[in-house]
Design a protein around this motif. Sequence first.
Motif, PDB file in Angstrom:
ATOM      1  N   LEU A  78       0.715  -1.054  -0.122  1.00 43.26           N
ATOM      2  CA  LEU A  78      -0.007   0.112   0.032  1.00 43.26           C
ATOM      3  C   LEU A  78       0.854   1.029  -0.005  1.00 43.26           C
ATOM      4  N   PRO A  79       0.476   2.260  -0.720  1.00 46.87           N
ATOM      5  CA  PRO A  79       1.329   3.482  -0.799  1.00 46.87           C
ATOM      6  C   PRO A  79       0.900   4.014   0.441  1.00 46.87           C
ATOM      7  N   SER A  80       2.173   4.778   1.117  1.00 43.27           N
ATOM      8  CA  SER A  80       2.087   5.528   2.353  1.00 43.27           C
ATOM      9  C   SER A  80       1.668   6.854   2.219  1.00 43.27           C
ATOM     10  N   PRO A  81       0.581   7.230   2.788  1.00 40.87           N
ATOM     11  CA  PRO A  81       0.188   8.708   2.829  1.00 40.87           C
ATOM     12  C   PRO A  81       1.177   9.687   3.548  1.00 40.87           C
ATOM     13  N   LYS A  82       2.050   9.120   4.364  1.00 40.52           N
ATOM     14  CA  LYS A  82       3.084  10.055   5.398  1.00 40.52           C
ATOM     15  C   LYS A  82       3.948  10.734   4.460  1.00 40.52           C
ATOM     16  N   PHE A  83       4.365  10.255   3.394  1.00 47.43           N
ATOM     17  CA  PHE A  83       5.147  10.691   2.397  1.00 47.43           C
ATOM     18  C   PHE A  83       4.571  11.762   1.568  1.00 47.43           C
ATOM     19  N   GLY A  84       3.234  11.808   1.547  1.00 48.49           N
ATOM     20  CA  GLY A  84       2.558  12.902   0.726  1.00 48.49           C
ATOM     21  C   GLY A  84       2.374  12.759  -0.726  1.00 48.49           C
ATOM     22  N   TYR A  85       3.084  11.950  -1.290  1.00 49.27           N
ATOM     23  CA  TYR A  85       2.964  11.397  -2.445  1.00 49.27           C
ATOM     24  C   TYR A  85       3.260   9.982  -2.715  1.00 49.27           C
ATOM     25  N   TYR A  86       2.837   9.179  -3.776  1.00 46.40           N
ATOM     26  CA  TYR A  86       2.659   7.810  -4.101  1.00 46.40           C
ATOM     27  C   TYR A  86       2.880   7.535  -5.515  1.00 46.40           C
ATOM     28  N   PRO A  87       3.105   6.360  -5.859  1.00 43.71           N
ATOM     29  CA  PRO A  87       3.046   5.890  -7.687  1.00 43.71           C
ATOM     30  C   PRO A  87       1.635   5.604  -7.850  1.00 43.71           C
ATOM     31  N   TYR A  88       1.023   6.676  -8.672  1.00 45.90           N
ATOM     32  CA  TYR A  88      -0.385   6.351  -9.038  1.00 45.90           C
ATOM     33  C   TYR A  88       0.161   5.766 -10.330  1.00 45.90           C
ATOM     34  N   HIS A  89      -1.023   4.773 -10.674  1.00 52.72           N
ATOM     35  CA  HIS A  89      -0.786   4.017 -11.708  1.00 52.72           C
ATOM     36  C   HIS A  89       0.730   3.461 -12.127  1.00 52.72           C
ATOM     37  N   PRO A  90       1.143   2.696 -11.157  1.00 55.12           N
ATOM     38  CA  PRO A  90       2.628   2.143 -11.208  1.00 55.12           C
ATOM     39  C   PRO A  90       2.776   1.522 -12.567  1.00 55.12           C
ATOM     40  N   THR A  91       3.855   1.930 -13.087  1.00 58.07           N
ATOM     41  CA  THR A  91       4.292   1.335 -14.337  1.00 58.07           C
ATOM     42  C   THR A  91       5.325   0.494 -14.455  1.00 58.07           C
ATOM     43  N   ALA A  92       5.930   0.401 -13.353  1.00 59.82           N
ATOM     44  CA  ALA A  92       6.950  -0.623 -13.138  1.00 59.82           C
ATOM     45  C   ALA A  92       7.554  -0.857 -11.771  1.00 59.82           C
ATOM     46  N   ALA A  93       7.844  -2.100 -11.552  1.00 55.58           N
ATOM     47  CA  ALA A  93       8.461  -2.365 -10.122  1.00 55.58           C
ATOM     48  C   ALA A  93       9.545  -3.632 -10.103  1.00 55.58           C
ATOM     49  N   GLN A  94      10.436  -3.644  -9.174  1.00 60.82           N
ATOM     50  CA  GLN A  94      11.396  -4.456  -9.293  1.00 60.82           C
ATOM     51  C   GLN A  94      11.913  -4.977  -7.754  1.00 60.82           C
ATOM     52  N   PHE A  95      12.257  -6.244  -7.569  1.00 63.36           N
ATOM     53  CA  PHE A  95      12.884  -6.668  -6.300  1.00 63.36           C
ATOM     54  C   PHE A  95      14.046  -6.188  -6.230  1.00 63.36           C
ATOM     55  N   SER A  96      14.659  -5.977  -5.017  1.00 61.29           N
ATOM     56  CA  SER A  96      16.144  -5.719  -4.858  1.00 61.29           C
ATOM     57  C   SER A  96      16.960  -6.898  -5.204  1.00 61.29           C
ATOM     58  N   PRO A  97      18.484  -6.968  -5.355  1.00 65.37           N
ATOM     59  CA  PRO A  97      18.940  -8.262  -5.535  1.00 65.37           C
ATOM     60  C   PRO A  97      18.993  -9.184  -4.399  1.00 65.37           C
ATOM     61  N   ASP A  98      18.682  -9.091  -3.281  1.00 71.67           N
ATOM     62  CA  ASP A  98      18.377  -9.886  -2.184  1.00 71.67           C
ATOM     63  C   ASP A  98      17.079 -10.362  -1.933  1.00 71.67           C
ATOM     64  N   GLY A  99      15.994  -9.717  -2.641  1.00 76.66           N
ATOM     65  CA  GLY A  99      14.650 -10.075  -2.773  1.00 76.66           C
ATOM     66  C   GLY A  99      13.834  -9.601  -1.554  1.00 76.66           C
ATOM     67  N   ARG A 100      14.653  -8.783  -0.663  1.00 77.35           N
ATOM     68  CA  ARG A 100      13.894  -8.324   0.339  1.00 77.35           C
ATOM     69  C   ARG A 100      13.164  -6.913   0.289  1.00 77.35           C
ATOM     70  N   ARG A 101      13.357  -6.201  -0.711  1.00 74.61           N
ATOM     71  CA  ARG A 101      12.766  -4.938  -0.816  1.00 74.61           C
ATOM     72  C   ARG A 101      12.052  -5.051  -2.449  1.00 74.61           C
ATOM     73  N   VAL A 102      11.112  -4.152  -2.583  1.00 70.36           N
ATOM     74  CA  VAL A 102      10.634  -3.892  -4.076  1.00 70.36           C
ATOM     75  C   VAL A 102      10.562  -2.641  -4.119  1.00 70.36           C
ATOM     76  N   ILE A 103      10.826  -1.941  -5.246  1.00 68.50           N
ATOM     77  CA  ILE A 103      10.737  -0.598  -5.677  1.00 68.50           C
ATOM     78  C   ILE A 103       9.569  -0.295  -6.845  1.00 68.50           C
ATOM     79  N   ALA A 104       8.713   0.611  -6.544  1.00 62.18           N
ATOM     80  CA  ALA A 104       7.747   0.551  -7.907  1.00 62.18           C
ATOM     81  C   ALA A 104       7.666   2.263  -7.928  1.00 62.18           C
ATOM     82  N   GLY A 105       7.483   2.398  -9.306  1.00 67.39           N
ATOM     83  CA  GLY A 105       7.326   3.814  -9.897  1.00 67.39           C
ATOM     84  C   GLY A 105       6.225   4.016 -10.899  1.00 67.39           C
ATOM     85  N   GLY A 106       5.793   5.334 -10.656  1.00 68.50           N
ATOM     86  CA  GLY A 106       4.468   5.637 -11.635  1.00 68.50           C
ATOM     87  C   GLY A 106       4.575   7.008 -11.743  1.00 68.50           C
ATOM     88  N   TRP A 107       3.308   7.616 -12.006  1.00 70.00           N
ATOM     89  CA  TRP A 107       3.206   9.009 -12.234  1.00 70.00           C
ATOM     90  C   TRP A 107       3.732   9.804 -11.436  1.00 70.00           C
TER      91      TRP A 107
END
Length: 185
Positions: free
Chosen positions: A105-134
């Motif tokens: 879930l996007p976190s509202p505490k940062f004030g912005y979040y990836p709307y319509h995420p276009t891409a996501a990837q796991f970190s090399p160790d598989g413990r984190r995910v990053i997603a980006g959008g508009w």
Amino acid sequence: GNQLWDVRRQQQRQIAEFPDIPLTGGVGGISPDGKTLVVSIPQGIQVRSVDRPSETARFTAKSPGEVMSIAFSPVNQRVVITARGSYCAVWELSEDGLQEKHKLLPSPKFGYYPYHPTAAQFSPDGRRVIAGGWYAAQMWDLDTNEVTHSWSLPGGTWPSFTADGRHVFMANMNGTGYILRLDPD
């Protein structure tokens, strides 16, 4: 149908052909061992064997909507799937099928979040995910399911981890690229 090609070798060669997967509208990801394809088709999310492309799908799961990206974890049988409407989730692949395990879930505490995420990837160790959008990207720690980093960048973001997992590269639609250090030296 769609074709899968090995482009890492000196001479490119076709690995598999999936005649029943539509040419348009599908997004897919291949497991690190190169044996499993997870693909979005109009009927849902399918799990296919690369070694036996003519066989029917091993599993078909209900789609979360218009899928934008599918990426495998480099260390286990998990995939991260993004879809329109701020959907980002980690799915687990097992002998019983493909099931959503962690909705990120996007976190509202940062004030912005990836709307319509276009891409996501796991970190090399598989413990984190990053997603980006508009206009934004967020990173989650999968042990806590919490957002650990958030960025707002103009023009959309397509994030990826560096091989060592210490930096993130993001590019946007205006041609600008960013390299961001995650942890101080």
